[in-house]
Design a protein around this motif. Structure first.
Motif, PDB file in Angstrom:
ATOM      1  N   MET A   1     -57.337   8.523  11.517  1.00 17.89           N
ATOM      2  CA  MET A   1     -57.307   9.602  10.304  1.00 17.89           C
ATOM      3  C   MET A   1     -56.711  10.992  10.657  1.00 17.89           C
ATOM      4  N   LEU A   2     -56.309  11.358   9.897  1.00 17.18           N
ATOM      5  CA  LEU A   2     -55.675  12.926   9.988  1.00 17.18           C
ATOM      6  C   LEU A   2     -56.684  14.098   9.847  1.00 17.18           C
ATOM      7  N   LYS A   3     -56.526  15.158  10.735  1.00 14.27           N
ATOM      8  CA  LYS A   3     -57.469  16.064  10.267  1.00 14.27           C
ATOM      9  C   LYS A   3     -56.469  17.381   9.632  1.00 14.27           C
ATOM     10  N   LEU A   4     -56.786  17.554   8.282  1.00 18.39           N
ATOM     11  CA  LEU A   4     -55.982  18.688   7.674  1.00 18.39           C
ATOM     12  C   LEU A   4     -56.609  20.129   7.479  1.00 18.39           C
ATOM     13  N   LYS A   5     -55.929  20.993   7.787  1.00 22.06           N
ATOM     14  CA  LYS A   5     -56.532  22.322   7.432  1.00 22.06           C
ATOM     15  C   LYS A   5     -55.457  23.400   6.948  1.00 22.06           C
ATOM     16  N   ILE A   6     -55.759  23.712   5.456  1.00 23.98           N
ATOM     17  CA  ILE A   6     -54.584  24.521   4.931  1.00 23.98           C
ATOM     18  C   ILE A   6     -55.222  25.869   4.529  1.00 23.98           C
ATOM     19  N   ILE A   7     -54.580  26.793   5.249  1.00 23.90           N
ATOM     20  CA  ILE A   7     -55.206  28.290   5.221  1.00 23.90           C
ATOM     21  C   ILE A   7     -54.231  29.030   4.202  1.00 23.90           C
ATOM     22  N   SER A   8     -54.411  30.269   3.667  1.00 24.81           N
ATOM     23  CA  SER A   8     -53.534  31.074   2.901  1.00 24.81           C
ATOM     24  C   SER A   8     -54.405  32.479   3.213  1.00 24.81           C
ATOM     25  N   PRO A   9     -53.729  33.269   3.275  1.00 27.27           N
ATOM     26  CA  PRO A   9     -54.212  34.803   3.376  1.00 27.27           C
ATOM     27  C   PRO A   9     -55.564  35.033   2.726  1.00 27.27           C
ATOM     28  N   GLU A  10     -55.642  34.346   1.771  1.00 23.67           N
ATOM     29  CA  GLU A  10     -56.838  35.097   0.866  1.00 23.67           C
ATOM     30  C   GLU A  10     -58.082  33.905   1.279  1.00 23.67           C
ATOM     31  N   ARG A  11     -57.916  32.833   1.647  1.00 25.98           N
ATOM     32  CA  ARG A  11     -58.798  31.794   1.812  1.00 25.98           C
ATOM     33  C   ARG A  11     -58.504  30.755   2.620  1.00 25.98           C
ATOM     34  N   ILE A  12     -59.392  29.565   3.027  1.00 24.58           N
ATOM     35  CA  ILE A  12     -59.243  28.425   3.473  1.00 24.58           C
ATOM     36  C   ILE A  12     -59.070  27.380   2.311  1.00 24.58           C
ATOM     37  N   VAL A  13     -57.978  26.822   1.932  1.00 21.54           N
ATOM     38  CA  VAL A  13     -57.796  26.067   0.729  1.00 21.54           C
ATOM     39  C   VAL A  13     -58.396  24.721   0.933  1.00 21.54           C
ATOM     40  N   PHE A  14     -58.235  24.074   2.160  1.00 21.18           N
ATOM     41  CA  PHE A  14     -58.584  22.584   2.465  1.00 21.18           C
ATOM     42  C   PHE A  14     -58.976  22.426   3.938  1.00 21.18           C
ATOM     43  N   ASP A  15     -60.282  21.840   4.361  1.00 21.65           N
ATOM     44  CA  ASP A  15     -60.538  21.603   5.560  1.00 21.65           C
ATOM     45  C   ASP A  15     -61.119  20.253   5.489  1.00 21.65           C
ATOM     46  N   GLY A  16     -60.356  19.103   5.836  1.00 24.05           N
ATOM     47  CA  GLY A  16     -61.143  17.704   6.082  1.00 24.05           C
ATOM     48  C   GLY A  16     -60.129  16.680   6.210  1.00 24.05           C
ATOM     49  N   VAL A  69     -48.066  20.002  13.748  1.00 26.69           N
ATOM     50  CA  VAL A  69     -48.757  18.866  13.925  1.00 26.69           C
ATOM     51  C   VAL A  69     -48.887  18.801  15.280  1.00 26.69           C
ATOM     52  N   GLN A  70     -50.454  18.255  15.811  1.00 26.24           N
ATOM     53  CA  GLN A  70     -50.460  17.843  17.148  1.00 26.24           C
ATOM     54  C   GLN A  70     -51.671  16.875  17.291  1.00 26.24           C
ATOM     55  N   LYS A  71     -51.474  15.847  17.678  1.00 25.77           N
ATOM     56  CA  LYS A  71     -52.635  14.930  18.204  1.00 25.77           C
ATOM     57  C   LYS A  71     -53.536  14.578  16.678  1.00 25.77           C
ATOM     58  N   ASN A  72     -52.726  14.243  15.645  1.00 29.13           N
ATOM     59  CA  ASN A  72     -53.630  13.849  14.441  1.00 29.13           C
ATOM     60  C   ASN A  72     -54.303  15.347  13.769  1.00 29.13           C
ATOM     61  N   GLN A  73     -53.927  16.227  14.039  1.00 32.78           N
ATOM     62  CA  GLN A  73     -54.558  17.679  13.512  1.00 32.78           C
ATOM     63  C   GLN A  73     -53.257  18.282  12.858  1.00 32.78           C
ATOM     64  N   ILE A  74     -53.223  18.521  11.508  1.00 28.70           N
ATOM     65  CA  ILE A  74     -52.387  19.204  10.807  1.00 28.70           C
ATOM     66  C   ILE A  74     -52.706  20.431  10.209  1.00 28.70           C
ATOM     67  N   SER A  75     -52.267  21.645  10.864  1.00 25.47           N
ATOM     68  CA  SER A  75     -52.444  22.978  10.368  1.00 25.47           C
ATOM     69  C   SER A  75     -51.335  23.604   9.517  1.00 25.47           C
ATOM     70  N   LEU A  76     -51.668  24.103   8.299  1.00 23.91           N
ATOM     71  CA  LEU A  76     -50.818  24.594   7.318  1.00 23.91           C
ATOM     72  C   LEU A  76     -51.018  25.901   6.904  1.00 23.91           C
ATOM     73  N   CYS A  77     -50.251  26.870   7.101  1.00 22.35           N
ATOM     74  CA  CYS A  77     -50.339  28.295   6.838  1.00 22.35           C
ATOM     75  C   CYS A  77     -49.440  28.582   5.928  1.00 22.35           C
ATOM     76  N   VAL A  78     -50.006  28.829   4.647  1.00 25.40           N
ATOM     77  CA  VAL A  78     -49.066  28.818   3.488  1.00 25.40           C
ATOM     78  C   VAL A  78     -49.544  30.217   2.567  1.00 25.40           C
TER      79      VAL A  78
END
Length: 80
Positions: A1-16, A69-78
């Motif tokens: 399973m992948l761990k995704l974290k989506i961050i924008s300047p305003e807030r954390i959009v998704f973490d799961g 992307v690193q070791k099944n962890q995805i970080s998106l800064c958008v």
């Protein structure tokens, strides 16, 4: 399973946990699946699509950013 974290300047959009993610890379759209090679890429304007481990496909319109992307962890800064 992948761990995704989506961050924008305003807030954390998704973490799961997710099954897959599709992002609008600078050189074209690409998909990230489990055990993807490590990568850092800039993102263009477009749609990020992700499928949570328990749920339906979600989409998010972005105005650029970057993905790591690193070791099944995805970080998106958008920018939204």
């Amino acid at each position: 399973m992948l761990k995704l974290k989506i961050i924008s300047p305003e807030r954390i959009v998704f973490d799961g946990e997710v099954k897959r993610v599709v992002v609008p890379g600078t050189l074209g759209e690409f998909e990230i699946l489990e055990n993807h090679a490590p990568i850092i890429s800039s993102l263009n304007n477009g749609v990020v699509t992700y499928v949570p481990s328990a749920g339906d496909t979600n989409t998010l319109q972005v105005c650029g950013g970057f993905v790591e992307v690193q070791k099944n962890q995805i970080s998106l800064c958008v920018e939204l």
